[in-house]
Design a protein around this motif. Structure first.
Motif, PDB file in Angstrom:
ATOM      1  N   LEU A   1      -1.293   2.380  -9.856  1.00 27.26           N
ATOM      2  CA  LEU A   1      -1.578   2.497  -8.432  1.00 27.26           C
ATOM      3  C   LEU A   1      -3.070   2.659  -8.178  1.00 27.26           C
ATOM      4  CD1 LEU A   1       1.223   5.037  -7.379  1.00 27.26           C
ATOM      5  CD2 LEU A   1       1.286   2.564  -7.189  1.00 27.26           C
TER       6      LEU A   1
ATOM      7  N   GLU B   1      -3.133   3.480  -2.763  1.00 21.69           N
ATOM      8  CA  GLU B   1      -1.667   3.555  -2.939  1.00 21.69           C
ATOM      9  C   GLU B   1      -1.223   4.972  -3.295  1.00 21.69           C
ATOM     10  OE1 GLU B   1      -0.866  -1.010  -4.524  1.00 21.69           O
ATOM     11  OE2 GLU B   1      -1.668   0.480  -5.904  1.00 21.69           O
ATOM     12  N   ILE B   2      -2.028   5.652  -4.100  1.00 20.94           N
ATOM     13  CA  ILE B   2      -1.711   7.046  -4.452  1.00 20.94           C
ATOM     14  C   ILE B   2      -1.765   7.907  -3.191  1.00 20.94           C
ATOM     15  CG2 ILE B   2      -2.531   9.090  -5.707  1.00 20.94           C
ATOM     16  CD1 ILE B   2      -3.427   7.146  -7.952  1.00 20.94           C
TER      17      ILE B   2
ATOM     18  N   GLU C   1      -1.215   6.987  -0.129  1.00 20.31           N
ATOM     19  CA  GLU C   1      -0.009   6.720   0.673  1.00 20.31           C
ATOM     20  C   GLU C   1       1.207   7.416   0.072  1.00 20.31           C
ATOM     21  OE1 GLU C   1       0.155   2.431   0.936  1.00 20.31           O
ATOM     22  OE2 GLU C   1      -1.712   2.371   2.104  1.00 20.31           O
ATOM     23  N   LYS C   2       1.336   7.331  -1.246  1.00 21.58           N
ATOM     24  CA  LYS C   2       2.490   7.944  -1.925  1.00 21.58           C
ATOM     25  C   LYS C   2       2.517   9.463  -1.751  1.00 21.58           C
ATOM     26  CE  LYS C   2       4.877   8.110  -6.336  1.00 21.58           C
ATOM     27  NZ  LYS C   2       5.221   7.322  -7.490  1.00 21.58           N
TER      28      LYS C   2
END
Length: 191
Positions: free
Chosen positions: A150, A154-155, A157-158
């Motif tokens: 990621l 992306e991290i 968002e996660k």
């Protein structure tokens, strides 16, 4: 310094790639950045100059991402303040390390073949990750370094946080890795 709208126009021109605008922004804002940085009394003149240069390199690189051109000045000064603080922390940390860590004898530090060194450094990083206290920073670092699939965005968002929080955690971890590896190198622990 001129009006903030006038400065904002230079910011927009620089963000659009106008090379002369970078020079004009530097000329107009450098006195403030220099005053703020020189206010950190324990930085010497060379360090103040380094902080100023680092500030502009970072700001100009990130300029296209600045959404509000009128916020440039406040943003630039915040970068300068952060760079100066980082420089002070690094300086006091290095001073503490110099006091605490005796210099190893040259013969006590055998050279390692590059492949083994990389392998050892990876093991060190994994060990440092394992030693982190449970929490957001450890989760972030595991996702980025151990899972490795990621991006920082992306991290973010996660984990439901801003990308800047993720990059700050990763920068903090990288600084920790550098310190630990440097301490281990200085201590001559190469086994």
């Amino acid at each position: 310094m001129g009006s903030s709208e006038e400065l904002a126009q230079w910011v927009r021109r620089a963000a659009g790639g106008d090379a002369s605008a970078f020079g004009e922004l530097y000329r107009r804002t450098r006195p403030q950045v220099a005053r703020l940085t020189a206010g950190f009394a324990t930085l010497d003149a060379d360090e103040v100059e380094d902080v100023i240069q680092e500030t502009y390199v970072r700001a100009f690189k990130a300029l296209p991402r600045l959404k509000d051109a009128t916020a440039f000045e406040a943003w630039l000064l915040a970068i300068a303040r952060n760079r100066a603080r980082t420089r002070l922390e690094r300086k006091s940390h290095l001073r503490r390390m110099e006091e605490e860590t005796p210099d190893p004898q040259p013969e006590a530090v055998p050279p390692l073949p590059e492949a083994l060194q990389v392998e050892r450094d990876i093991a060190e990083v994994r060990q440092l990750i394992a030693e982190l206290p449970e929490g957001e920073e450890k989760k972030t670092v595991q996702l980025f370094y151990l899972e490795g699939e990621l991006s920082a965005r992306e991290i973010a968002e996660k984990l439901g946080v801003g990308k800047s929080a993720v990059t700050m955690r990763l920068e903090r971890f990288r600084a920790r890795i550098k310190r630990k590896l440097l301490q281990r190198v200085l201590a001559g622990r190469w086994e």
